[in-house]
Design an enzyme around this catalytic site. Structure first.
Site, PDB file in Angstrom:
ATOM      1  N   HIS A   1      39.194  50.119 -42.551  1.00  0.00           N
ATOM      2  CA  HIS A   1      40.706  50.128 -42.318  1.00  0.00           C
ATOM      3  C   HIS A   1      40.962  50.919 -40.952  1.00  0.00           C
ATOM      4  O   HIS A   1      40.204  51.783 -40.726  1.00  0.00           O
ATOM      5  CB  HIS A   1      41.378  50.766 -43.449  1.00  0.00           C
TER       6      HIS A   1
ATOM      7  N   ASP B   1      42.323  44.414 -49.967  1.00  0.00           N
ATOM      8  CA  ASP B   1      42.232  43.129 -50.081  1.00  0.00           C
ATOM      9  C   ASP B   1      40.937  42.641 -50.949  1.00  0.00           C
ATOM     10  O   ASP B   1      40.911  41.694 -51.329  1.00  0.00           O
ATOM     11  CB  ASP B   1      41.984  42.423 -48.623  1.00  0.00           C
TER      12      ASP B   1
HETATM   13  N1  COA Z   1      32.380  45.282 -42.285  1.00  0.00           N
HETATM   14  C1  COA Z   1      31.052  45.790 -41.423  1.00  0.00           C
HETATM   15  N2  COA Z   1      31.253  47.160 -40.342  1.00  0.00           N
HETATM   16  C2  COA Z   1      32.595  47.330 -40.290  1.00  0.00           C
HETATM   17  C3  COA Z   1      33.651  46.976 -41.133  1.00  0.00           C
HETATM   18  C4  COA Z   1      33.295  45.913 -42.130  1.00  0.00           C
HETATM   19  N3  COA Z   1      34.452  45.385 -42.765  1.00  0.00           N
HETATM   20  N4  COA Z   1      34.794  47.685 -40.639  1.00  0.00           N
HETATM   21  C5  COA Z   1      34.433  48.625 -39.762  1.00  0.00           C
HETATM   22  N5  COA Z   1      33.131  48.261 -39.457  1.00  0.00           N
HETATM   23  C6  COA Z   1      32.188  49.210 -38.686  1.00  0.00           C
HETATM   24  C7  COA Z   1      32.180  48.314 -37.543  1.00  0.00           C
HETATM   25  O1  COA Z   1      31.030  47.543 -37.220  1.00  0.00           O
HETATM   26  C8  COA Z   1      32.220  49.413 -36.440  1.00  0.00           C
HETATM   27  O2  COA Z   1      30.822  50.095 -36.321  1.00  0.00           O
HETATM   28  P1  COA Z   1      30.224  50.464 -35.061  1.00  0.00           P
HETATM   29  O3  COA Z   1      31.080  51.720 -34.415  1.00  0.00           O
HETATM   30  O4  COA Z   1      28.783  50.695 -35.596  1.00  0.00           O
HETATM   31  O5  COA Z   1      30.468  49.152 -34.035  1.00  0.00           O
HETATM   32  C9  COA Z   1      33.212  50.733 -37.010  1.00  0.00           C
HETATM   33  O6  COA Z   1      32.774  50.354 -38.445  1.00  0.00           O
HETATM   34  C10 COA Z   1      34.515  50.788 -36.346  1.00  0.00           C
HETATM   35  O7  COA Z   1      34.847  49.241 -36.681  1.00  0.00           O
HETATM   36  P2  COA Z   1      36.252  48.819 -35.951  1.00  0.00           P
HETATM   37  O8  COA Z   1      36.152  47.245 -36.204  1.00  0.00           O
HETATM   38  O9  COA Z   1      36.243  49.206 -34.326  1.00  0.00           O
HETATM   39  O10 COA Z   1      37.310  49.508 -36.636  1.00  0.00           O
HETATM   40  P3  COA Z   1      38.772  48.990 -36.327  1.00  0.00           P
HETATM   41  O11 COA Z   1      39.640  50.304 -36.668  1.00  0.00           O
HETATM   42  O12 COA Z   1      39.079  48.081 -35.302  1.00  0.00           O
HETATM   43  O13 COA Z   1      38.880  47.727 -37.478  1.00  0.00           O
HETATM   44  C11 COA Z   1      39.555  46.512 -39.281  1.00  0.00           C
HETATM   45  C12 COA Z   1      39.576  47.787 -38.714  1.00  0.00           C
HETATM   46  C13 COA Z   1      40.237  46.560 -40.541  1.00  0.00           C
HETATM   47  C14 COA Z   1      39.863  45.513 -38.256  1.00  0.00           C
HETATM   48  C15 COA Z   1      37.847  46.473 -39.654  1.00  0.00           C
HETATM   49  O14 COA Z   1      37.703  47.095 -40.712  1.00  0.00           O
HETATM   50  C16 COA Z   1      37.577  45.034 -40.264  1.00  0.00           C
HETATM   51  O15 COA Z   1      37.392  43.994 -39.494  1.00  0.00           O
HETATM   52  N6  COA Z   1      37.382  44.982 -41.602  1.00  0.00           N
HETATM   53  C17 COA Z   1      37.354  43.466 -42.269  1.00  0.00           C
HETATM   54  C18 COA Z   1      38.643  42.855 -42.296  1.00  0.00           C
HETATM   55  C19 COA Z   1      39.511  43.457 -43.215  1.00  0.00           C
HETATM   56  O16 COA Z   1      39.093  43.628 -44.399  1.00  0.00           O
HETATM   57  N7  COA Z   1      40.810  43.523 -42.934  1.00  0.00           N
HETATM   58  C20 COA Z   1      41.861  43.983 -43.828  1.00  0.00           C
HETATM   59  C21 COA Z   1      42.514  45.428 -43.309  1.00  0.00           C
HETATM   60  S1  COA Z   1      43.743  45.976 -44.478  1.00  0.00           S
END
Ligand code: COA
Length: 376
Positions: free
Chosen positions: A266, A319
């Site tokens: 998140h 979710d």
């Molecule tokens: N699966 C695997 N790794 C994850 C992850 C996931 N669901 N969510 C975060 N990470 C990891 C990333 O790979 C990253 O690792 P790194 O620093 O080694 O590259 C780190 O955690 C930070 O992730 P990032 O994508 O930059 O965080 P964000 O704040 O931009 O993303 C989300 C937030 C929600 C977009 C992200 O967690 C995600 O894509 N989750 C899956 C989709 C989801 O469930 N969305 C609903 C949100 S309520």
């Protein structure tokens, strides 16, 4: 300013951690989630979705008379105009269409037909918000009927918002247990401050555009799998994992490929999403009572959660249990995100009204990292 001719790689901050405005509607903090001062745990245990909707839209907890009037207004507005029903019949089964697209189009058409569509006054906005809240479950129900090749199920005259939503999708009245679990999921999904879809709705309404347009845009934003679409993507992933034995190999491959595990992580919550354990417990109760396959899906999901925490220290967001819970309740996966809309319409509408009430155009600036000045 860059003078290089190569396209520079721009690492986006995604506006992480930036405060983009003030709101009185909700607060998303590491240790709590509140809607207008009420904690999510308190509301999930003690409120109905209709009461929470009143808190969000009207601004205060309703007394018994206000609640009865609000519920009656919603029930009276459930039916859809013929044009929307006819359009649903034409588009819901198009080959490249998913239910979120159908819902987006239906809300847009509702704008064409709403007598107050172009009126952004607080009174008109509240009236439009109630109409959208009442009608969105009907859009979902009717489109599922079309997808299933069945006759349209007319909205129920007395059931609650949650029970009616389940009823219209199948034509069968849900048990009190299923209706309450749906009700709780709607409470949990109702509002979440400046998430991507709500921020979209605020950007649109800050141009003094109308509520139906802002909600249409918000639906498009919610559809994506990094936002609301994650509840569908999460369940698709659990199904792809299939068995507890496959959890380790499947997830290791995803980690190796740097694939995201849907329903985890998140932008704001770093030590867990407050909503996830509440919905997980409700879904688990249903799985326990059903046993068999339903229980097995929860066990696969729980093994994924344990491994994700062990290897990555990342928690599930709402979710993930939503996907599992709706799945064991027998709800078709492509309707999970539209159901999110049936709830989040309250948060969006509250933000659109708040934006219109104290408006300034939302227009940030970009840092230019492109070519330097060069002759044409
Ligand atoms: N699966 C695997 N790794 C994850 C992850 C996931 N669901 N969510 C975060 N990470 C990891 C990333 O790979 C990253 O690792 P790194 O620093 O080694 O590259 C780190 O955690 C930070 O992730 P990032 O994508 O930059 O965080 P964000 O704040 O931009 O993303 C989300 C937030 C929600 C977009 C992200 O967690 C995600 O894509 N989750 C899956 C989709 C989801 O469930 N969305 C609903 C949100 S309520």
């Amino acid at each position: 300013m860059s003078t290089s001719t190569a396209t520079p790689e721009v690492k986006s901050s995604g506006l992480e951690g930036m405060t983009a405005g003030k709101t009185t509607i909700a607060s998303v903090l590491q240790d709590k989630l509140i809607y207008r001062g009420y904690t999510i745990e308190d509301m999930a245990a003690n409120a109905t979705f209709e009461e929470v909707s009143h808190v969000l839209l009207v601004g205060h907890k309703p007394n018994a008379t206000e609640l009865a009037a609000f519920e009656d207004e919603l029930k009276a507005e459930r039916e859809l105009p013929e044009l929307v029903i006819e359009t649903l019949k034409k588009i819901a089964k198009l080959p490249n269409t998913v239910p979120m697209d159908t819902l987006r189009t239906a809300v847009s058409i509702l704008g064409h037909l709403d007598p107050q569509c172009q009126d952004n006054s607080p009174e008109a906005n509240l009236a439009k918000a109630k109409r959208l809240l009442a009608k969105i479950p009907t859009v979902i129900g009717h489109m599922q009927n079309v997808i299933d090749g069945k006759d349209i199920v007319a909205p129920h005259k007395t059931l609650s918002h949650a029970a009616n939503l389940l009823y219209m999708m199948t034509g069968e009245e849900p048990s009190a247990e299923y209706a309450r679990v749906m009700d709780i999921s709607l409470i949990l999904y109702a509002e979440h401050d400046f998430n991507a879809s709500t921020f979209t709705s605020r950007v649109i309404s800050a141009t003094l555009s109308d509520m139906h347009g802002a909600v249409t845009g918000a639906i498009a934003a919610l559809k994506g799998p990094l936002h609301g679409g994650a509840n569908e993507a999460a369940m698709d992933m659990v199904k792809a994992v299939g068995t507890i034995e496959n959890v380790g190999p499947y997830m290791q491959k995803a980690f190796d490929n740097k694939d995201k595990i849907m329903g985890f992580g998140h932008r704001v919550y770093k030590v867990g999403d407050h909503r996830a354990p509440i919905l997980h417990a409700e879904g688990r109760k249903i799985a326990d009572s059903l046993g068999g396959e339903a229980l097995r899906w929860f066990e696969v999901g729980e093994a994924m959660q344990a491994l994700m925490f062990e290897k990555k220290n990342i928690h599930p967001n709402v979710d993930f249990p939503c996907g599992l819970t709706y799945f064991v309740m027998g709800i078709p996966v492509p309707q999970y995100t539209p159901i999110f809309v049936a709830s989040r319409i309250t948060g969006w509408a509250a933000h659109i009204m708040e934006q219109h009430a104290n408006n300034r155009l939302i227009r940030p600036v970009a840092e230019y990292v492109g070519e330097g000045i060069r002759p044409w």
